[in-house]
Motif scaffolding. Structure first.
Motif, mmCIF file in Angstrom:
data_model
loop_
_atom_site.group_PDB
_atom_site.id
_atom_site.type_symbol
_atom_site.label_atom_id
_atom_site.label_comp_id
_atom_site.label_asym_id
_atom_site.label_seq_id
_atom_site.Cartn_x
_atom_site.Cartn_y
_atom_site.Cartn_z
ATOM 1 N N GLU A 15 0.830 -1.201 0.000
ATOM 2 C CA GLU A 15 0.000 0.000 0.000
ATOM 3 C C GLU A 15 0.869 1.257 0.000
ATOM 4 O O GLU A 15 0.598 2.224 -0.711
ATOM 5 C CB GLU A 15 -0.931 -0.001 1.209
ATOM 6 C CG GLU A 15 -1.906 1.155 1.210
ATOM 7 C CD GLU A 15 -2.868 1.118 2.381
ATOM 8 O OE1 GLU A 15 -3.715 2.029 2.445
ATOM 9 O OE2 GLU A 15 -2.776 0.214 3.227
ATOM 10 N N LEU A 18 2.404 1.603 -3.426
ATOM 11 C CA LEU A 18 1.365 2.016 -4.360
ATOM 12 C C LEU A 18 1.041 3.501 -4.181
ATOM 13 O O LEU A 18 0.901 4.238 -5.159
ATOM 14 C CB LEU A 18 0.116 1.165 -4.142
ATOM 15 C CG LEU A 18 -0.966 1.161 -5.194
ATOM 16 C CD1 LEU A 18 -0.409 0.799 -6.559
ATOM 17 C CD2 LEU A 18 -2.064 0.187 -4.810
ATOM 18 N N ALA A 31 -3.674 2.973 -10.719
ATOM 19 C CA ALA A 31 -4.674 2.008 -10.234
ATOM 20 C C ALA A 31 -5.064 1.026 -11.330
ATOM 21 O O ALA A 31 -5.165 -0.182 -11.085
ATOM 22 C CB ALA A 31 -5.909 2.736 -9.707
ATOM 23 N N THR A 34 -2.288 -1.529 -11.956
ATOM 24 C CA THR A 34 -1.932 -2.406 -10.828
ATOM 25 C C THR A 34 -3.163 -3.087 -10.242
ATOM 26 O O THR A 34 -3.395 -4.268 -10.481
ATOM 27 C CB THR A 34 -1.194 -1.612 -9.735
ATOM 28 O OG1 THR A 34 -2.009 -0.502 -9.308
ATOM 29 C CG2 THR A 34 0.146 -1.103 -10.223
ATOM 30 N N LEU A 35 -3.955 -2.347 -9.502
ATOM 31 C CA LEU A 35 -5.092 -2.919 -8.777
ATOM 32 C C LEU A 35 -6.144 -3.538 -9.688
ATOM 33 O O LEU A 35 -6.615 -4.653 -9.439
ATOM 34 C CB LEU A 35 -5.739 -1.848 -7.888
ATOM 35 C CG LEU A 35 -4.880 -1.341 -6.744
ATOM 36 C CD1 LEU A 35 -5.423 -0.039 -6.195
ATOM 37 C CD2 LEU A 35 -4.785 -2.393 -5.654
ATOM 38 N N ALA A 39 -6.941 -7.470 -9.864
ATOM 39 C CA ALA A 39 -8.291 -7.924 -9.511
ATOM 40 C C ALA A 39 -8.893 -8.773 -10.625
ATOM 41 O O ALA A 39 -9.494 -9.822 -10.370
ATOM 42 C CB ALA A 39 -9.181 -6.719 -9.210
ATOM 43 N N ASP A 94 -13.409 2.093 -2.086
ATOM 44 C CA ASP A 94 -12.896 1.030 -2.954
ATOM 45 C C ASP A 94 -12.200 1.648 -4.169
ATOM 46 O O ASP A 94 -12.728 2.548 -4.814
ATOM 47 C CB ASP A 94 -14.022 0.108 -3.419
ATOM 48 C CG ASP A 94 -14.556 -0.778 -2.309
ATOM 49 O OD1 ASP A 94 -13.916 -0.846 -1.241
ATOM 50 O OD2 ASP A 94 -15.617 -1.394 -2.503
ATOM 51 N N ALA A 96 -10.720 -0.433 -6.687
ATOM 52 C CA ALA A 96 -10.923 -1.307 -7.839
ATOM 53 C C ALA A 96 -11.964 -2.362 -7.490
ATOM 54 O O ALA A 96 -12.062 -2.779 -6.331
ATOM 55 C CB ALA A 96 -9.616 -1.975 -8.239
ATOM 56 N N LYS A 140 -2.841 -11.009 -4.493
ATOM 57 C CA LYS A 140 -1.624 -10.560 -3.805
ATOM 58 C C LYS A 140 -0.386 -10.736 -4.687
ATOM 59 O O LYS A 140 0.418 -9.823 -4.830
ATOM 60 C CB LYS A 140 -1.429 -11.337 -2.498
ATOM 61 C CG LYS A 140 -2.360 -10.930 -1.398
ATOM 62 C CD LYS A 140 -2.074 -11.765 -0.157
ATOM 63 C CE LYS A 140 -2.960 -11.408 0.993
ATOM 64 N NZ LYS A 140 -2.675 -12.232 2.189
ATOM 65 N N LEU A 143 -0.494 -8.358 -7.712
ATOM 66 C CA LEU A 143 -0.362 -6.966 -7.315
ATOM 67 C C LEU A 143 1.105 -6.618 -7.089
ATOM 68 O O LEU A 143 1.575 -5.568 -7.538
ATOM 69 C CB LEU A 143 -1.189 -6.670 -6.060
ATOM 70 C CG LEU A 143 -1.210 -5.209 -5.605
ATOM 71 C CD1 LEU A 143 -1.738 -4.302 -6.716
ATOM 72 C CD2 LEU A 143 -2.052 -5.067 -4.351
#
Length: 159
Positions: A15, A18, A31, A34-35, A39, A94, A96, A140, A143
């Motif tokens: 985090e 990021l 975002a 990455t996220l 996801a 939130d 993503a 995880k 990411l």
């Protein structure tokens, strides 16, 4: 209706990294790179499970039935928009969301939840329940990979 909500904790280091990346570039772009990608990747096992377990009728494809419900299964991931944020499933914080879905229709709703005359043949909720731990693990791992990739790109740009 059963709901699966994923809360992933213990990623303070990621985090922080990021947040640093978002401070250096456009937060929405970081975002998405990455996220959102992590996801979507994480939901692939659920998507594949749904494809193999979605009920398929015995009717052949023809002009009246050109597609089956299986043809409408999709996985999407995005930064939540204003419509998403109105949902009880999405928090204002939130960054993503990822969703495995089928085209909303009377048939898909009847299959998933049943009706007064037809018993439920759930396929979405069992798929997410079955792959819950795998989804978190993939998220995880990916990411970390995507954060490192974006960090390396930003480092090259600084030179």
């Amino acid at each position: 209706m059963a709901t699966e909500i994923f809360r992933i904790e213990g990623l303070e280091e990621l985090e922080s990294k990021l947040s640093d990346l978002m401070a250096l570039g456009r937060a929405d772009t970081v975002a998405r790179q990455t996220l959102v990608k992590a996801a979507k990747d994480a939901m692939e096992p659920v998507y594949n499970e749904v494809l193999t377990t979605v009920p398929v009728g015995t009717k052949a494809r023809d002009e009246k039935n050109p597609i089956h419900m299986r043809d409408t299964v999709k996985v999407t991931a995005r930064i939540p928009n204003e419509t998403d944020k109105k949902s009880t499933m999405v928090n204002q914080t939130d960054v993503a969301i990822a969703v495995v879905s089928v085209k909303k229709s009377a048939v898909s709703l009847a299959q998933e939840f049943g009706t007064k005359k037809i018993p439920a043949q759930s396929f979405l909720r069992p798929a997410i329940s079955k792959h819950r731990d795998n989804v978190v693990s993939i998220f995880k791992e990916n990411l970390v990979e995507y954060i490192n990739t974006v960090a390396a790109k930003q480092a090259r740009r600084k030179k």
